[in-house]
Design a protein around this motif. Structure first.
Motif, short mmCIF file in Angstrom:
data_model
loop_
_atom_site.label_atom_id
_atom_site.label_comp_id
_atom_site.label_asym_id
_atom_site.label_seq_id
_atom_site.Cartn_x
_atom_site.Cartn_y
_atom_site.Cartn_z
N LYS A 160 19.78 -57.54 6.38
CA LYS A 160 21.19 -57.19 6.20
C LYS A 160 21.62 -56.16 7.25
CE LYS A 160 24.63 -55.49 2.99
NZ LYS A 160 24.91 -54.96 1.67
N ILE A 161 20.76 -55.19 7.54
CA ILE A 161 21.09 -54.18 8.55
C ILE A 161 21.21 -54.82 9.93
CG2 ILE A 161 20.22 -52.12 9.72
CD1 ILE A 161 19.02 -51.27 7.04
N ALA A 162 20.28 -55.73 10.24
CA ALA A 162 20.32 -56.41 11.54
C ALA A 162 21.59 -57.23 11.69
CB ALA A 162 19.09 -57.30 11.70
N LYS A 163 22.01 -57.89 10.63
CA LYS A 163 23.22 -58.71 10.68
C LYS A 163 24.47 -57.82 10.76
CE LYS A 163 25.58 -62.43 8.29
NZ LYS A 163 25.64 -63.24 7.07
N GLU A 164 24.46 -56.73 9.99
CA GLU A 164 25.63 -55.83 9.92
C GLU A 164 25.90 -55.14 11.26
OE1 GLU A 164 28.78 -53.99 7.85
OE2 GLU A 164 27.39 -55.49 7.05
N TYR A 165 24.85 -54.69 11.94
CA TYR A 165 25.02 -53.90 13.16
C TYR A 165 24.70 -54.68 14.43
CZ TYR A 165 25.48 -49.87 10.10
OH TYR A 165 25.91 -48.98 9.16
N ASN A 166 24.46 -55.98 14.34
CA ASN A 166 24.15 -56.84 15.49
C ASN A 166 22.97 -56.32 16.30
OD1 ASN A 166 26.25 -58.62 14.93
ND2 ASN A 166 27.72 -57.38 16.07
N ILE A 167 21.86 -56.07 15.62
CA ILE A 167 20.64 -55.58 16.26
C ILE A 167 19.53 -56.58 15.97
CG2 ILE A 167 19.08 -53.60 16.45
CD1 ILE A 167 21.16 -51.92 15.05
N ASP A 168 18.53 -56.63 16.87
CA ASP A 168 17.38 -57.50 16.64
C ASP A 168 16.60 -57.03 15.41
OD1 ASP A 168 17.99 -58.96 18.87
OD2 ASP A 168 16.66 -57.83 20.20
N LEU A 169 16.03 -57.99 14.69
CA LEU A 169 15.28 -57.68 13.48
C LEU A 169 14.06 -56.83 13.80
CD1 LEU A 169 15.20 -58.23 10.44
CD2 LEU A 169 13.74 -60.19 10.93
N LYS A 170 13.44 -57.09 14.94
CA LYS A 170 12.27 -56.32 15.36
C LYS A 170 12.64 -54.85 15.58
CE LYS A 170 9.40 -56.07 19.42
NZ LYS A 170 9.09 -56.69 20.69
N GLU A 171 13.79 -54.61 16.20
CA GLU A 171 14.23 -53.23 16.45
C GLU A 171 14.57 -52.52 15.15
OE1 GLU A 171 17.38 -53.42 19.26
OE2 GLU A 171 16.07 -54.08 20.88
N VAL A 172 15.15 -53.24 14.20
CA VAL A 172 15.50 -52.63 12.92
C VAL A 172 14.24 -52.22 12.17
CG1 VAL A 172 16.58 -53.02 10.68
CG2 VAL A 172 17.70 -53.81 12.73
N THR A 173 13.23 -53.09 12.16
CA THR A 173 11.99 -52.75 11.46
C THR A 173 11.31 -51.54 12.10
OG1 THR A 173 10.80 -54.38 12.78
CG2 THR A 173 11.54 -55.07 10.59
N SER A 174 11.29 -51.48 13.42
CA SER A 174 10.69 -50.31 14.06
C SER A 174 11.53 -49.07 13.85
CB SER A 174 10.48 -50.57 15.56
OG SER A 174 11.72 -50.75 16.20
N LEU A 175 12.85 -49.21 13.77
CA LEU A 175 13.72 -48.08 13.50
C LEU A 175 13.47 -47.52 12.11
CD1 LEU A 175 16.29 -46.49 14.56
CD2 LEU A 175 17.60 -48.10 13.22
N LEU A 176 13.37 -48.41 11.13
CA LEU A 176 13.12 -47.96 9.76
C LEU A 176 11.72 -47.37 9.60
CD1 LEU A 176 14.78 -50.83 7.72
CD2 LEU A 176 15.66 -48.53 8.12
N GLU A 177 10.79 -47.83 10.42
CA GLU A 177 9.42 -47.34 10.30
C GLU A 177 9.21 -46.00 10.99
OE1 GLU A 177 4.90 -48.77 11.52
OE2 GLU A 177 6.59 -50.16 11.70
#
Length: 172
Positions: free
Chosen positions: A134-151
């Motif tokens: 949902k975060i990746a879709k909402e902010y137009n970011i790659d899923l890989k970048e979102v997971t590393s950001l949250l981690e």
């Protein structure tokens, strides 16, 4: 004190000295050396005929030459980002509390600091609703970048530990 004295001598009669320098005639430039310039071609008919004549030997050699060339693909070097190599798509930001100071649009695939802090807070408060997809879709970011950001990006969390050597006060 010394600066005042030097200023007086420096500015003494300044206007008249300036007008004297301006009114001087400009120095003349050095004379140029004569250059032998080739004149127009003479109207001699023999020279004109030599120019127009075709040489069969040279024409035969020229007909044997075959040139086949392929241009290499053009590569644009992007130094400093002054000339973008491709047109970037922009998205509107989720404005924070600063309104006028916030950035109104950001290139897709990027995110502002205010948005990072809000999405991290949202994910921390309710991870079931604010999933990585949902975060990746909402902010137009790659899923890989979102997971590393949250981690790896952890916002400040203030925790106060009671001192070990003192006794905790009990409420009465």
């Amino acid at each position: 004190m010394g600066a005042r004295v030097t200023r007086v001598f420096r500015n003494f009669n300044l206007e008249s000295r300036a007008t004297r320098e301006i009114s001087k005639e400009k120095p003349t430039s050095a004379p140029r050396h004569p250059v032998a310039r080739p004149g127009p071609l003479p109207d001699d008919p023999e020279i004109q005929e030599e120019i127009r004549r075709k040489d069969d030997k040279l024409l035969a050699l020229l007909k044997e030459v075959y040139v086949d060339s392929i241009d290499p693909p053009v590569q644009v070097k992007d130094k400093g980002g002054s000339i973008p190599s491709k047109q970037q798509e922009y998205r509107l930001t989720k404005l924070g509390h600063l309104r006028d100071l916030d950035i109104p649009s950001i290139p897709k695939g990027r995110i502002s600091v205010v948005e990072v802090l809000t999405l991290l807070n949202n994910h921390k408060l309710s991870p079931q609703t604010w999933t990585t997809e949902k975060i990746a879709k909402e902010y137009n970011i790659d899923l890989k970048e979102v997971t590393s950001l949250l981690e790896f990006f952890i916002p400040f969390a203030v925790e106060i530990f009671p001192p070990k050597d003192r006794k905790a006060l009990k409420p009465s």
